[in-house]
Write a protein that holds these residues in place. Structure first.
Motif, PDB file in Angstrom:
ATOM      1  N   MET A  42       0.852  -1.181   0.000  1.00 20.06           N
ATOM      2  CA  MET A  42       0.000   0.000   0.000  1.00 20.06           C
ATOM      3  C   MET A  42       0.895   1.242   0.000  1.00 20.06           C
ATOM      4  O   MET A  42       1.873   1.298   0.756  1.00 20.06           O
ATOM      5  N   ILE A  43       0.582   2.221  -0.855  1.00 16.78           N
ATOM      6  CA  ILE A  43       1.411   3.402  -1.013  1.00 16.78           C
ATOM      7  C   ILE A  43       0.571   4.643  -0.727  1.00 16.78           C
ATOM      8  O   ILE A  43      -0.478   4.844  -1.345  1.00 16.78           O
ATOM      9  N   ASN A  44       1.031   5.475   0.211  1.00 17.95           N
ATOM     10  CA  ASN A  44       0.397   6.756   0.509  1.00 17.95           C
ATOM     11  C   ASN A  44       1.361   7.872   0.112  1.00 17.95           C
ATOM     12  O   ASN A  44       2.548   7.828   0.465  1.00 17.95           O
ATOM     13  N   ILE A  45       0.850   8.873  -0.602  1.00 23.53           N
ATOM     14  CA  ILE A  45       1.669   9.964  -1.112  1.00 23.53           C
ATOM     15  C   ILE A  45       1.092  11.283  -0.611  1.00 23.53           C
ATOM     16  O   ILE A  45      -0.119  11.512  -0.698  1.00 23.53           O
ATOM     17  N   SER A  46       1.953  12.151  -0.092  1.00 29.05           N
ATOM     18  CA  SER A  46       1.505  13.464   0.373  1.00 29.05           C
ATOM     19  C   SER A  46       2.565  14.506   0.032  1.00 29.05           C
ATOM     20  O   SER A  46       3.753  14.210  -0.065  1.00 29.05           O
ATOM     21  N   SER A  47       2.116  15.738  -0.154  1.00 28.81           N
ATOM     22  CA  SER A  47       3.021  16.846  -0.442  1.00 28.81           C
ATOM     23  C   SER A  47       2.284  18.139  -0.151  1.00 28.81           C
ATOM     24  O   SER A  47       1.232  18.154   0.487  1.00 28.81           O
ATOM     25  N   GLY A  48       2.814  19.263  -0.629  1.00 24.17           N
ATOM     26  CA  GLY A  48       2.180  20.552  -0.397  1.00 24.17           C
ATOM     27  C   GLY A  48       3.087  21.668  -0.875  1.00 24.17           C
ATOM     28  O   GLY A  48       3.990  21.449  -1.691  1.00 24.17           O
ATOM     29  N   ASN A  49       2.872  22.860  -0.341  1.00 26.70           N
ATOM     30  CA  ASN A  49       3.665  24.036  -0.709  1.00 26.70           C
ATOM     31  C   ASN A  49       4.240  24.694   0.535  1.00 26.70           C
ATOM     32  O   ASN A  49       3.589  24.738   1.591  1.00 26.70           O
ATOM     33  N   ASN A  50       5.465  25.206   0.405  1.00 27.51           N
ATOM     34  CA  ASN A  50       6.057  26.058   1.430  1.00 27.51           C
ATOM     35  C   ASN A  50       5.706  27.500   1.095  1.00 27.51           C
ATOM     36  O   ASN A  50       6.102  28.020   0.042  1.00 27.51           O
ATOM     37  N   ILE A  51       4.947  28.164   1.964  1.00 24.25           N
ATOM     38  CA  ILE A  51       4.468  29.518   1.693  1.00 24.25           C
ATOM     39  C   ILE A  51       4.992  30.461   2.766  1.00 24.25           C
ATOM     40  O   ILE A  51       4.839  30.197   3.965  1.00 24.25           O
ATOM     41  N   VAL A  52       5.632  31.542   2.329  1.00 27.19           N
ATOM     42  CA  VAL A  52       6.087  32.592   3.244  1.00 27.19           C
ATOM     43  C   VAL A  52       4.972  33.621   3.379  1.00 27.19           C
ATOM     44  O   VAL A  52       4.582  34.249   2.392  1.00 27.19           O
ATOM     45  N   LYS A  53       4.461  33.770   4.599  1.00 28.08           N
ATOM     46  CA  LYS A  53       3.344  34.679   4.851  1.00 28.08           C
ATOM     47  C   LYS A  53       3.807  35.859   5.708  1.00 28.08           C
ATOM     48  O   LYS A  53       4.683  35.714   6.561  1.00 28.08           O
ATOM     49  N   ARG A  54       3.211  37.001   5.466  1.00 28.10           N
ATOM     50  CA  ARG A  54       3.542  38.192   6.259  1.00 28.10           C
ATOM     51  C   ARG A  54       2.243  38.863   6.699  1.00 28.10           C
ATOM     52  O   ARG A  54       1.338  39.086   5.896  1.00 28.10           O
ATOM     53  N   ASN A  55       2.193  39.176   8.001  1.00 31.09           N
ATOM     54  CA  ASN A  55       1.048  39.911   8.538  1.00 31.09           C
ATOM     55  C   ASN A  55       1.285  41.409   8.395  1.00 31.09           C
ATOM     56  O   ASN A  55       2.349  41.923   8.774  1.00 31.09           O
ATOM     57  N   VAL A  56       0.319  42.079   7.817  1.00 32.50           N
ATOM     58  CA  VAL A  56       0.418  43.523   7.609  1.00 32.50           C
ATOM     59  C   VAL A  56      -0.223  44.254   8.784  1.00 32.50           C
ATOM     60  O   VAL A  56      -1.380  43.998   9.131  1.00 32.50           O
ATOM     61  N   ALA A  57       0.545  45.148   9.410  1.00 33.49           N
ATOM     62  CA  ALA A  57       0.024  45.907  10.553  1.00 33.49           C
ATOM     63  C   ALA A  57      -1.023  46.909  10.090  1.00 33.49           C
ATOM     64  O   ALA A  57      -0.895  47.522   9.013  1.00 33.49           O
ATOM     65  N   LYS A  58      -2.049  47.082  10.893  1.00 31.58           N
ATOM     66  CA  LYS A  58      -3.118  48.048  10.627  1.00 31.58           C
ATOM     67  C   LYS A  58      -3.665  47.864   9.208  1.00 31.58           C
ATOM     68  O   LYS A  58      -3.798  48.828   8.446  1.00 31.58           O
ATOM     69  N   GLN A  59      -3.954  46.630   8.897  1.00 31.53           N
ATOM     70  CA  GLN A  59      -4.388  46.363   7.527  1.00 31.53           C
ATOM     71  C   GLN A  59      -5.802  46.832   7.247  1.00 31.53           C
ATOM     72  O   GLN A  59      -6.197  46.989   6.089  1.00 31.53           O
ATOM     73  N   GLY A  60      -6.568  47.086   8.276  1.00 28.94           N
ATOM     74  CA  GLY A  60      -7.906  47.618   8.057  1.00 28.94           C
ATOM     75  C   GLY A  60      -8.866  46.554   7.577  1.00 28.94           C
ATOM     76  O   GLY A  60      -8.592  45.365   7.566  1.00 28.94           O
TER      77      GLY A  60
END
Length: 223
Positions: A99-117
């Protein structure tokens, strides 16, 4: 048709889909036996008939159950094999389709914006890259003799062959149709385990693999 302990063990290791195959194989074997034909070993399961045959194909008169220790590649749906050298050389085929299970995804760099409204919701995704594929391979190795001395019934040859790949300090080539569709033909071994398995001739395994690719990190500039 009821399942015995050996049937249940095999079904638990190989998935629920094998239950129908077990029952169909037992029905067919019984019908063939009623017509005085040799018992055909579709699965590593004991039959209700005492038939003297060659090793790995039936049972002997001393009730020393035997079974097939491998399934041919053309009879497996998604056969899996390892190789040290890629296209050249000999591939090692897993005796039973795992039985073979395969998983992956993306590395995402996120930034929080101050006072974004109220008009800017969530984070700013600055850049991303693809993760490796994590591959889990789970299956069993089965010796041809179900009971007896360890050197006779335990699948030691298969275990030794598999371990040669697991202890390899470089990438290994892998061949399986779903993996090839995703562009995976090389992996590295991260973890592996051989858990306790009921049955003198059965050894389960679980492999943790990670995809690997060839990269050219040196860029030649022309002046």
């Amino acid at each position: 048709m009821t399942l015995d302990n050996q049937d249940i063990l095999f079904a638990s290791l190989m998935g629920s889909r094998s239950v129908d195959l077990i029952q169909n194989a037992n029905i067919l074997n019984n019908e063939l036996a009623n017509r005085v034909l040799p018992v055909i070993p579709f699965l590593p399961l004991k039959n209700q008939n005492n038939v003297l045959s060659q090793k790995g194909h039936a049972i002997n008169l001393q009730d020393n159950w035997t079974t097939r220790d491998s399934i041919e590649e053309q009879k497996q749906f998604f056969p899996l094999s390892f190789s040290f050298t890629g296209g050249a050389g000999t591939n090692w085929l897993f005796p039973y389709e795992p039985m073979i299970n395969i998983s992956s995804g993306n590395n995402i760099v996120k930034r929080n914006v101050a006072k974004q409204g109220g008009n800017l919701i969530g984070t700013i995704k600055e850049r991303w890259s693809r993760k490796d594929f994590d591959i889990t391979v789970t299956g069993v190795l089965i010796g041809s003799i179900m009971q007896g001395k360890p050197e006779d019934c335990f699948p030691k040859d298969q275990l030794i062959q598999l371990f040669e790949f697991l202890k390899h300090s470089k990438e290994i080539y892998i061949f399986c149709h779903p993996l090839l569709l995703l562009g995976i033909n090389k992996v590295v071994v991260e973890d592996y385990s051989f858990p306790f398995t009921k049955g003198e001739n059965v050894q389960a395994y679980e492999l943790k693999l990670t995809s690997d690719y060839s990269y050219n990190l040196l860029i030649k500039e022309e002046f």
